[in-house]
Design a protein around this motif. Structure first.
Motif, PDB file in Angstrom:
ATOM      1  N   ASN A 174      29.229  57.999 -74.590  1.00 11.77           N
ATOM      2  CA  ASN A 174      30.557  58.530 -74.300  1.00 11.77           C
ATOM      3  C   ASN A 174      30.510  59.979 -73.817  1.00 11.77           C
ATOM      4  O   ASN A 174      29.603  60.728 -74.158  1.00 11.77           O
ATOM      5  N   ALA A 175      31.515  60.344 -73.037  1.00  6.78           N
ATOM      6  CA  ALA A 175      31.646  61.732 -72.607  1.00  6.78           C
ATOM      7  C   ALA A 175      32.150  62.586 -73.768  1.00  6.78           C
ATOM      8  O   ALA A 175      32.920  62.126 -74.612  1.00  6.78           O
ATOM      9  N   VAL A 176      31.721  63.830 -73.788  1.00 10.11           N
ATOM     10  CA  VAL A 176      32.160  64.789 -74.800  1.00 10.11           C
ATOM     11  C   VAL A 176      32.688  66.027 -74.095  1.00 10.11           C
ATOM     12  O   VAL A 176      32.084  66.514 -73.138  1.00 10.11           O
ATOM     13  N   SER A 177      33.809  66.505 -74.567  1.00 11.47           N
ATOM     14  CA  SER A 177      34.467  67.649 -73.945  1.00 11.47           C
ATOM     15  C   SER A 177      34.754  68.724 -74.973  1.00 11.47           C
ATOM     16  O   SER A 177      34.881  68.445 -76.172  1.00 11.47           O
ATOM     17  N   TRP A 178      34.871  69.934 -74.483  1.00  5.64           N
ATOM     18  CA  TRP A 178      35.414  71.043 -75.264  1.00  5.64           C
ATOM     19  C   TRP A 178      36.763  71.414 -74.653  1.00  5.64           C
ATOM     20  O   TRP A 178      36.852  71.599 -73.436  1.00  5.64           O
ATOM     21  N   GLY A 207      24.714  63.229 -68.696  1.00  6.04           N
ATOM     22  CA  GLY A 207      24.440  64.663 -68.607  1.00  6.04           C
ATOM     23  C   GLY A 207      25.182  65.391 -67.507  1.00  6.04           C
ATOM     24  O   GLY A 207      24.995  66.593 -67.317  1.00  6.04           O
ATOM     25  N   GLN A 208      26.072  64.675 -66.798  1.00  7.20           N
ATOM     26  CA  GLN A 208      26.851  65.349 -65.742  1.00  7.20           C
ATOM     27  C   GLN A 208      27.807  66.356 -66.376  1.00  7.20           C
ATOM     28  O   GLN A 208      28.429  66.065 -67.390  1.00  7.20           O
ATOM     29  N   ARG A 209      27.920  67.532 -65.754  1.00 10.34           N
ATOM     30  CA  ARG A 209      28.726  68.606 -66.329  1.00 10.34           C
ATOM     31  C   ARG A 209      29.827  69.040 -65.377  1.00 10.34           C
ATOM     32  O   ARG A 209      29.622  69.093 -64.163  1.00 10.34           O
ATOM     33  N   ASN A 210      30.972  69.363 -65.934  1.00  8.76           N
ATOM     34  CA  ASN A 210      32.039  69.999 -65.169  1.00  8.76           C
ATOM     35  C   ASN A 210      32.667  71.083 -66.027  1.00  8.76           C
ATOM     36  O   ASN A 210      32.761  70.938 -67.254  1.00  8.76           O
ATOM     37  N   TYR A 211      33.114  72.142 -65.364  1.00  5.84           N
ATOM     38  CA  TYR A 211      33.647  73.302 -66.070  1.00  5.84           C
ATOM     39  C   TYR A 211      34.976  73.746 -65.482  1.00  5.84           C
ATOM     40  O   TYR A 211      35.234  73.597 -64.287  1.00  5.84           O
ATOM     41  N   ARG A 212      35.746  74.358 -66.336  1.00  2.45           N
ATOM     42  CA  ARG A 212      36.960  75.023 -65.898  1.00  2.45           C
ATOM     43  C   ARG A 212      36.553  76.225 -65.036  1.00  2.45           C
ATOM     44  O   ARG A 212      35.579  76.911 -65.346  1.00  2.45           O
ATOM     45  N   ASP A 213      37.290  76.481 -63.966  1.00  7.98           N
ATOM     46  CA  ASP A 213      36.911  77.558 -63.049  1.00  7.98           C
ATOM     47  C   ASP A 213      36.763  78.902 -63.759  1.00  7.98           C
ATOM     48  O   ASP A 213      35.850  79.668 -63.458  1.00  7.98           O
ATOM     49  N   SER A 214      37.648  79.178 -64.693  1.00  7.91           N
ATOM     50  CA  SER A 214      37.662  80.506 -65.305  1.00  7.91           C
ATOM     51  C   SER A 214      36.442  80.788 -66.185  1.00  7.91           C
ATOM     52  O   SER A 214      36.204  81.940 -66.548  1.00  7.91           O
ATOM     53  N   ILE A 215      35.673  79.773 -66.528  1.00  4.92           N
ATOM     54  CA  ILE A 215      34.508  79.974 -67.398  1.00  4.92           C
ATOM     55  C   ILE A 215      33.186  79.659 -66.695  1.00  4.92           C
ATOM     56  O   ILE A 215      32.128  79.775 -67.303  1.00  4.92           O
ATOM     57  N   LYS A 216      33.258  79.259 -65.461  1.00  3.59           N
ATOM     58  CA  LYS A 216      32.033  78.947 -64.717  1.00  3.59           C
ATOM     59  C   LYS A 216      31.124  80.167 -64.648  1.00  3.59           C
ATOM     60  O   LYS A 216      31.584  81.278 -64.385  1.00  3.59           O
ATOM     61  N   GLY A 217      29.844  79.920 -64.899  1.00  2.85           N
ATOM     62  CA  GLY A 217      28.873  81.005 -64.885  1.00  2.85           C
ATOM     63  C   GLY A 217      28.758  81.732 -66.209  1.00  2.85           C
ATOM     64  O   GLY A 217      27.832  82.532 -66.399  1.00  2.85           O
ATOM     65  N   VAL A 227      37.984  72.802 -71.178  1.00  2.00           N
ATOM     66  CA  VAL A 227      37.055  73.889 -70.883  1.00  2.00           C
ATOM     67  C   VAL A 227      35.811  73.354 -70.167  1.00  2.00           C
ATOM     68  O   VAL A 227      35.407  73.879 -69.133  1.00  2.00           O
ATOM     69  N   ALA A 228      35.209  72.319 -70.741  1.00  2.00           N
ATOM     70  CA  ALA A 228      33.980  71.771 -70.175  1.00  2.00           C
ATOM     71  C   ALA A 228      33.815  70.334 -70.640  1.00  2.00           C
ATOM     72  O   ALA A 228      34.290  69.965 -71.714  1.00  2.00           O
ATOM     73  N   ILE A 229      33.129  69.541 -69.824  1.00  6.81           N
ATOM     74  CA  ILE A 229      32.878  68.140 -70.162  1.00  6.81           C
ATOM     75  C   ILE A 229      31.453  67.782 -69.767  1.00  6.81           C
ATOM     76  O   ILE A 229      30.958  68.256 -68.735  1.00  6.81           O
ATOM     77  N   SER A 241      25.952  71.447 -73.284  1.00  4.31           N
ATOM     78  CA  SER A 241      24.748  70.618 -73.326  1.00  4.31           C
ATOM     79  C   SER A 241      24.874  69.622 -74.478  1.00  4.31           C
ATOM     80  O   SER A 241      25.706  69.801 -75.372  1.00  4.31           O
ATOM     81  N   ARG A 242      24.063  68.583 -74.424  1.00  5.11           N
ATOM     82  CA  ARG A 242      24.118  67.577 -75.487  1.00  5.11           C
ATOM     83  C   ARG A 242      22.715  67.172 -75.892  1.00  5.11           C
ATOM     84  O   ARG A 242      21.792  67.163 -75.076  1.00  5.11           O
ATOM     85  N   ASP A 243      22.579  66.798 -77.158  1.00  5.01           N
ATOM     86  CA  ASP A 243      21.335  66.262 -77.703  1.00  5.01           C
ATOM     87  C   ASP A 243      21.697  64.941 -78.368  1.00  5.01           C
ATOM     88  O   ASP A 243      22.187  64.918 -79.501  1.00  5.01           O
TER      89      ASP A 243
END
Length: 115
Positions: free
Chosen positions: A32-36, A55-65, A48-50, A70-72
């Protein structure tokens, strides 16, 4: 039944770092996908992030960089490394596990960034 517990929040000065963890127990995690998400006082909860099961990642623009998700799967944990924190990052941060048949939230952890 999956249960999520967040940890790692706290008070930090602007420019500082925090590392949030989300630990899952009691059910399927790796598929399953996990998000903050976060919710500041008087504001709507925002993504904020998913991180997907692969392992595919996406971020809110304001927090990119600045933030990294990450996940284990072996440890059933997802982390959110937050660097260069800003006062506008102040919020309660929630972990969410979502799939075709599941949608579970943690209790949240407070992050406060002072200027």
């Amino acid at each position: 039944q999956v249960h999520l517990v967040e940890s790692g929040g706290g008070l930090v000065q602007a420019g500082g770092s925090l590392r949030l963890s989300c630990a899952a127990s009691g059910g399927t995690f790796s598929t399953n996908a996990v998000s903050w998400y976060r919710q500041a006082p008087g504001k709507q909860r925002e993504l904020v992030a998913i991180i997907g099961s692969g392992g595919q990642r996406n971020y809110r623009d304001s927090i990119k960089g600045r933030f990294t998700i990450s996940r284990d799967n072996a440890k059933n944990t997802v982390t959110l490394q937050m660097n260069n924190l800003k006062p506008e990052d102040t919020a309660v941060y929630y972990c969410n596990l979502k799939g075709p048949f599941i949608n579970v939230w943690g209790q949240g952890t407070q992050v406060t960034v002072s200027s």
